[in-house]
Design a protein around this motif. Structure first.
Motif, PDB file in Angstrom:
ATOM      1  N   PHE A 149      -0.216  -2.646   2.803  1.00 22.69           N
ATOM      2  CA  PHE A 149       0.046  -1.979   1.530  1.00 22.69           C
ATOM      3  C   PHE A 149      -0.830  -2.612   0.455  1.00 22.69           C
ATOM      4  O   PHE A 149      -0.752  -3.826   0.230  1.00 22.69           O
ATOM      5  CB  PHE A 149       1.508  -2.160   1.113  1.00 22.69           C
ATOM      6  CG  PHE A 149       2.533  -1.626   2.078  1.00 22.69           C
ATOM      7  CD1 PHE A 149       3.243  -0.467   1.794  1.00 22.69           C
ATOM      8  CD2 PHE A 149       2.804  -2.298   3.276  1.00 22.69           C
ATOM      9  CE1 PHE A 149       4.195   0.015   2.679  1.00 22.69           C
ATOM     10  CE2 PHE A 149       3.759  -1.817   4.165  1.00 22.69           C
ATOM     11  CZ  PHE A 149       4.448  -0.656   3.868  1.00 22.69           C
ATOM     12  N   VAL A 168      -1.639   2.871   1.983  1.00 22.07           N
ATOM     13  CA  VAL A 168      -0.871   2.281   3.086  1.00 22.07           C
ATOM     14  C   VAL A 168      -1.564   2.644   4.390  1.00 22.07           C
ATOM     15  O   VAL A 168      -1.737   3.835   4.698  1.00 22.07           O
ATOM     16  CB  VAL A 168       0.594   2.773   3.123  1.00 22.07           C
ATOM     17  CG1 VAL A 168       1.343   2.127   4.295  1.00 22.07           C
ATOM     18  CG2 VAL A 168       1.304   2.455   1.808  1.00 22.07           C
ATOM     19  N   LEU A 219       1.503  -2.874   9.139  1.00 22.60           N
ATOM     20  CA  LEU A 219       1.253  -1.918   8.065  1.00 22.60           C
ATOM     21  C   LEU A 219       0.737  -2.700   6.864  1.00 22.60           C
ATOM     22  O   LEU A 219       1.281  -3.755   6.526  1.00 22.60           O
ATOM     23  CB  LEU A 219       2.523  -1.166   7.675  1.00 22.60           C
ATOM     24  CG  LEU A 219       2.879   0.076   8.505  1.00 22.60           C
ATOM     25  CD1 LEU A 219       3.288  -0.328   9.914  1.00 22.60           C
ATOM     26  CD2 LEU A 219       3.997   0.868   7.853  1.00 22.60           C
ATOM     27  N   ARG A 228       6.918   1.721   0.050  1.00 23.25           N
ATOM     28  CA  ARG A 228       6.988   0.281  -0.125  1.00 23.25           C
ATOM     29  C   ARG A 228       7.621  -0.329   1.122  1.00 23.25           C
ATOM     30  O   ARG A 228       8.474   0.292   1.759  1.00 23.25           O
ATOM     31  CB  ARG A 228       7.821  -0.089  -1.361  1.00 23.25           C
ATOM     32  CG  ARG A 228       7.300   0.506  -2.669  1.00 23.25           C
ATOM     33  CD  ARG A 228       8.194   0.149  -3.829  1.00 23.25           C
ATOM     34  NE  ARG A 228       7.796   0.846  -5.043  1.00 23.25           N
ATOM     35  CZ  ARG A 228       6.869   0.435  -5.892  1.00 23.25           C
ATOM     36  NH1 ARG A 228       6.233  -0.700  -5.634  1.00 23.25           N
ATOM     37  NH2 ARG A 228       6.566   1.108  -6.984  1.00 23.25           N
ATOM     38  N   PRO A 229       7.233  -1.551   1.472  1.00 22.39           N
ATOM     39  CA  PRO A 229       7.838  -2.171   2.654  1.00 22.39           C
ATOM     40  C   PRO A 229       9.313  -2.491   2.398  1.00 22.39           C
ATOM     41  O   PRO A 229       9.703  -2.757   1.260  1.00 22.39           O
ATOM     42  CB  PRO A 229       7.020  -3.456   2.829  1.00 22.39           C
ATOM     43  CG  PRO A 229       6.415  -3.737   1.497  1.00 22.39           C
ATOM     44  CD  PRO A 229       6.220  -2.397   0.834  1.00 22.39           C
ATOM     45  N   ASP A 239      -1.738   2.019   8.676  1.00 19.24           N
ATOM     46  CA  ASP A 239      -1.037   1.595   9.891  1.00 19.24           C
ATOM     47  C   ASP A 239      -2.109   1.189  10.894  1.00 19.24           C
ATOM     48  O   ASP A 239      -3.131   1.873  11.037  1.00 19.24           O
ATOM     49  CB  ASP A 239      -0.207   2.761  10.443  1.00 19.24           C
ATOM     50  CG  ASP A 239       0.724   2.351  11.575  1.00 19.24           C
ATOM     51  OD1 ASP A 239       0.760   1.150  11.924  1.00 19.24           O
ATOM     52  OD2 ASP A 239       1.427   3.232  12.111  1.00 19.24           O
ATOM     53  N   THR A 264       2.140  10.221  -0.614  1.00 15.16           N
ATOM     54  CA  THR A 264       2.600  10.014   0.756  1.00 15.16           C
ATOM     55  C   THR A 264       2.087  11.126   1.662  1.00 15.16           C
ATOM     56  O   THR A 264       2.169  12.304   1.318  1.00 15.16           O
ATOM     57  CB  THR A 264       4.142   9.984   0.800  1.00 15.16           C
ATOM     58  OG1 THR A 264       4.596   8.959  -0.083  1.00 15.16           O
ATOM     59  CG2 THR A 264       4.645   9.691   2.200  1.00 15.16           C
TER      60      THR A 264
END
Length: 207
Positions: free
Chosen positions: A39, A77, A37, A4-5, A79, A131
């Motif tokens: 999400f 997520v 990024l 999470r950010p 990048d 992740t």
């Protein structure tokens, strides 16, 4: 672990030239944009979030990307680099990107129509809620390519050009004037994990 950010992005340090010893390296085109990024919702009722390199959330300034994120799966997520296309000039516009990044909620939709944003994805940090930071770059890149192919992703989602061919990388570096908005190369180890906040990549600017 669900990401999470804010998440610190992995960073690059400056290098003068393409490495003379090339082994298990990848070369990505480096775009002149803003690092970001993205999400997608991690739970029902969640919302798309867009984070800057320094951790600020700016999704309200990019409603076009938020709407287009319906093409993406949840619990993802990415990048990448934010860039903006100036249709009138027929090229990428860093000035236009700055205008988009500074927009308020009332002006953002109008700017999105005249200066559409694109997300150039070069890494995937989470997929299906899992992740991926500890996986080597080669595997994360493979999963990113599978995502683009399986979802048939189109604009505003763009897969960052990458090669493992050093001759091709040098050719890219010598022909930047032919590619709008590209300013150099990022060099990554194929076996590297993703280390948030660590300058483990190299960047070579076009001169």
């Amino acid at each position: 672990m669900t990401l999470r950010p804010p998440v610190e992005p992995m960073l690059a340090q400056a290098a003068e030239s393409v490495p003379t010893v090339v082994r298990d390296l990848a070369f990505e085109q480096k775009f002149d944009g803003h690092r970001a990024l993205l999400f997608t919702p991690a739970e029902e009722g969640g919302r798309v979030q867009l984070q800057t390199r320094r951790g600020s959330l700016i999704q309200d300034r990019f409603p076009d990307l938020v709407a287009a994120a319906e093409q993406l799966p949840d619990r993802l997520v990415l990048d990448g680099e934010l860039v903006v296309w100036d249709a009138e000039a027929g090229q990428l516009s860093f000035e236009g990107l700055q205008r988009r990044a500074a927009a308020g909620s009332r002006t953002a939709p109008g700017l999105a129509a005249s200066l559409p944003a694109y997300f150039v994805a070069f890494d995937v940090l989470m997929a299906d809620g899992v992740t991926l930071l500890t996986l080597p770059y080669r595997e994360r890149r493979r999963r990113l390519e599978v995502l683009f192919a399986a979802r048939a992703l189109t604009a505003p989602w763009t897969l960052c050009p990458m090669t493992t061919d050093v001759a091709k990388a040098r050719e890219w570096l010598e022909s930047w004037t032919d590619v709008s908005g590209v300013e150099g190369l990022v060099v990554k180890g194929m076996n590297q994990r993703y280390l948030p906040g660590f300058r483990g990549w190299s960047k070579i600017q076009y001169r």
